[in-house]
Design a protein around this motif. Structure first.
Motif, PDB file in Angstrom:
ATOM      1  N   LEU A  41      71.820 -10.781 -28.638  1.00 46.90           N
ATOM      2  CA  LEU A  41      72.786 -11.848 -28.832  1.00 46.90           C
ATOM      3  C   LEU A  41      72.494 -12.878 -27.746  1.00 46.90           C
ATOM      4  O   LEU A  41      72.704 -12.623 -26.559  1.00 46.90           O
ATOM      5  CB  LEU A  41      74.214 -11.334 -28.729  1.00 46.90           C
ATOM      6  N   GLU A  42      71.972 -14.036 -28.159  1.00 49.92           N
ATOM      7  CA  GLU A  42      71.618 -15.106 -27.230  1.00 49.92           C
ATOM      8  C   GLU A  42      72.658 -16.226 -27.343  1.00 49.92           C
ATOM      9  O   GLU A  42      73.110 -16.560 -28.435  1.00 49.92           O
ATOM     10  CB  GLU A  42      70.244 -15.677 -27.570  1.00 49.92           C
ATOM     11  N   LYS A  43      73.042 -16.792 -26.206  1.00 48.13           N
ATOM     12  CA  LYS A  43      74.028 -17.877 -26.222  1.00 48.13           C
ATOM     13  C   LYS A  43      73.844 -18.732 -24.989  1.00 48.13           C
ATOM     14  O   LYS A  43      73.210 -18.307 -24.005  1.00 48.13           O
ATOM     15  CB  LYS A  43      75.442 -17.299 -26.273  1.00 48.13           C
ATOM     16  N   ALA A  44      74.400 -19.937 -25.050  1.00 47.02           N
ATOM     17  CA  ALA A  44      74.257 -20.862 -23.931  1.00 47.02           C
ATOM     18  C   ALA A  44      75.565 -21.598 -23.705  1.00 47.02           C
ATOM     19  O   ALA A  44      76.217 -22.048 -24.647  1.00 47.02           O
ATOM     20  CB  ALA A  44      73.127 -21.850 -24.203  1.00 47.02           C
ATOM     21  N   CYS A  45      75.957 -21.691 -22.446  1.00 50.28           N
ATOM     22  CA  CYS A  45      77.143 -22.439 -22.036  1.00 50.28           C
ATOM     23  C   CYS A  45      76.678 -23.727 -21.355  1.00 50.28           C
ATOM     24  O   CYS A  45      75.803 -23.673 -20.471  1.00 50.28           O
ATOM     25  CB  CYS A  45      77.982 -21.602 -21.073  1.00 50.28           C
ATOM     26  N   PRO A  46      77.213 -24.894 -21.743  1.00 45.97           N
ATOM     27  CA  PRO A  46      76.785 -26.149 -21.116  1.00 45.97           C
ATOM     28  C   PRO A  46      76.952 -26.144 -19.597  1.00 45.97           C
ATOM     29  O   PRO A  46      76.200 -26.803 -18.879  1.00 45.97           O
ATOM     30  CB  PRO A  46      77.702 -27.199 -21.776  1.00 45.97           C
ATOM     31  N   GLN A  47      77.937 -25.379 -19.104  1.00 41.82           N
ATOM     32  CA  GLN A  47      78.215 -25.376 -17.670  1.00 41.82           C
ATOM     33  C   GLN A  47      77.494 -24.258 -16.927  1.00 41.82           C
ATOM     34  O   GLN A  47      77.042 -24.450 -15.790  1.00 41.82           O
ATOM     35  CB  GLN A  47      79.721 -25.238 -17.441  1.00 41.82           C
ATOM     36  N   HIS A  48      77.339 -23.087 -17.568  1.00 38.19           N
ATOM     37  CA  HIS A  48      76.857 -21.909 -16.839  1.00 38.19           C
ATOM     38  C   HIS A  48      75.509 -21.383 -17.298  1.00 38.19           C
ATOM     39  O   HIS A  48      75.042 -20.355 -16.789  1.00 38.19           O
ATOM     40  CB  HIS A  48      77.908 -20.797 -16.919  1.00 38.19           C
ATOM     41  N   GLY A  49      74.869 -22.030 -18.255  1.00 37.59           N
ATOM     42  CA  GLY A  49      73.520 -21.656 -18.620  1.00 37.59           C
ATOM     43  C   GLY A  49      73.429 -20.670 -19.768  1.00 37.59           C
ATOM     44  O   GLY A  49      74.385 -20.460 -20.517  1.00 37.59           O
TER      45      GLY A  49
END
Length: 450
Positions: A41-49
């Motif tokens: 499960l891959e994901k990205a947060c604009p603030q935390h990477g």
């Protein structure tokens, strides 16, 4: 010159997913990606990477395990305001009715494990008996009937536990289960008989292994001998016992079938083993971070350790919760401890109503996990072969199951909306288990108040 370097594993996008950032718990977009035998499960947060967590390893194939359901839209629901998972209670987008309700009757605990999803140990005042009575009645009204689990903290620290059980039965719950570490039953073996007389059906017993190592790592002290004595005390009262190991790669992944063998040897009192891979919420030591044991690893580990007595085909996805959350199988145990699978390991892939699966799960769970009397022991009259076979079929069925709870690294909002295990709140809300216990990397809780 020829290179000895292995080619990179193949990568395939399996689908998109809504999830949460494990740092700030805000909604983010993600995807399931297969890389070799692993599904991430891959994901990205604009603030935390960017973040990635393994949610599936190896066979059975990830896609073969998925089962469509027709969402449940009944009951009284909260309007959607902030969106999943902030409106849990249940909101209009939730797709499954309640199968099991957990009521935390205390936050106190007599153990203090390094690993604890509830982060137990608070000195907060326990809810009063009349308050619990009102909550039980309200849950029955909201759900139309479900199974009940009394949890905590450690419920047995309450001296009025038998009365709590009586109030739950009086409210209409036909299956009442106690979630416990079992230590109080060693100190006071008669407690099991008092709870049985009050109407308790089953005990969900924390039981991490058949040696001391898992307890030392997960619970902070050697407990195996005490756990065995707790099993004896519960069995003497005729309560159904479900062994519940928290599975960690560093603690007990090599003891899966040994735990099954321990339970099978103690039929009909022990009704099954319910494995729970460690999830990173609540309290856990840094040494176990990233230690996600996946469902297929459990299935294959059980098969390999059984020496061929089990097969991966024995296990099937759930009909109630989301397919990626669990597996189960039931066996008839013969006199030589041979295991004969009951039913088929294959599943109907047609979309079925989610509420139908919940209703089936409520009935099957209660029937399998409730204590039974061994008719071969209890019967005073002579019995022929057919009587003995039918009696054994009632008393000597054994379940093997597992539930992979979601944490901030592995959470899928689609899975969460299919949750059937809900935690009752004092204000009457029913919050999905993984949402209620969710904590960020720094321990910040989404719903639970300490």
């Amino acid at each position: 010159m020829a290179s000895n370097r292995l080619p990179p594993p193949t990568s395939e996008l399996l689908g998109t997913v809504e999830s949460l950032c494990p740092i700030c718990l805000k909604r983010v977009s993600g995807q399931y990606r297969q890389v070799g035998e692993q599904v991430l499960l891959e994901k990205a947060c604009p603030q935390h990477g960017s973040f990635a967590a393994v949610v599936w390893r190896g066979e059975p194939d990830f896609r073969s395990w998925l089962r469509p359901k027709i969402p449940w839209r009944g009951g009284s629901r909260r309007p959607v305001e902030r969106g999943c998972p902030l409106d849990c209670g249940l909101c209009e987008n939730h797709g499954q009715r309640t199968c099991t309700v957990l009521v935390e009757i205390t936050s106190r605990c007599n153990l203090g494990c390094p690993v604890c999803f509830a982060d137990s140990g608070s000195t907060a005042v326990d809810p009063g008996i009349d308050e619990l009575q009102r909550l039980f009645v309200r849950v029955m009204e909201q759900t139309g009937g479900c199974n009940l689990q009394l949890s905590g903290g450690e419920p047995t620290v309450r001296d009025d536990l038998a009365e709590v059980v009586r109030r739950a039965v009086r409210a209409g719950f036909e299956f009442v289960q106690l979630n416990t570490n079992g230590l109080r039953f060693v100190e006071d073996p008669e407690l099991a008989h008092r709870l049985k007389d009050a109407g308790l059906s089953s005990v969900f017993l924390q039981f991490d292994g058949v040696t001391e190592h898992p307890y030392t790592l997960l619970r902070g002290r050697p407990l195996y001998e005490l756990k065995c004595r707790a099993v004896d005390a519960l069995a003497s009262a005729g309560l159904g016992i479900v062994l519940v190991p928290t599975i960690s790669r560093k603690a007990n992944l090599d003891q899966l079938f040994a735990l099954v063998g321990f339970g099978v040897a103690r039929l009909p009192q022990v009704r099954g083993v319910h494995f729970q891979p460690l999830s990173l919420f609540g309290r856990y030591p840094a040494v176990l971070q990233g230690d996600h044991v996946t469902l297929p690893e459990l299935m294959r580990g059980l098969v390999e350790q059984s020496g061929g007595r089990l097969a991966v085909a024995d296990f099937h996805p759930p009909g109630c919760e989301h397919a990626l959350c669990s597996f189960s199988a039931r066996y008839l145990v013969h006199e030589d401890h041979g295991l004969q699978r009951l039913g088929s390991g294959s599943c109907d892939c047609r979309p079925l109503p989610a509420a139908q699966g919940a209703a089936t799960a409520i009935a099957v769970t209660a029937r399998q996990w409730t204590g039974v009397t061994d008719p071969d022991v209890a019967a005073s009259a002579p019995r022929d072969d057919l009587d003995r076979f039918l009696g054994r079929a009632r008393s000597h069925t054994f379940s093997i199951s597992a539930m992979a709870f979601q944490d901030a690294w592995t959470l899928s909002l689609e899975r969460l909306r299919g949750c059937c295990i809900h935690v009752a709140q004092p204000d009457g809300r029913l919050v999905p288990f993984c949402s209620y216990n969710l904590t960020a990397a720094d321990g910040t809780s989404l719903h639970r108040t300490r």
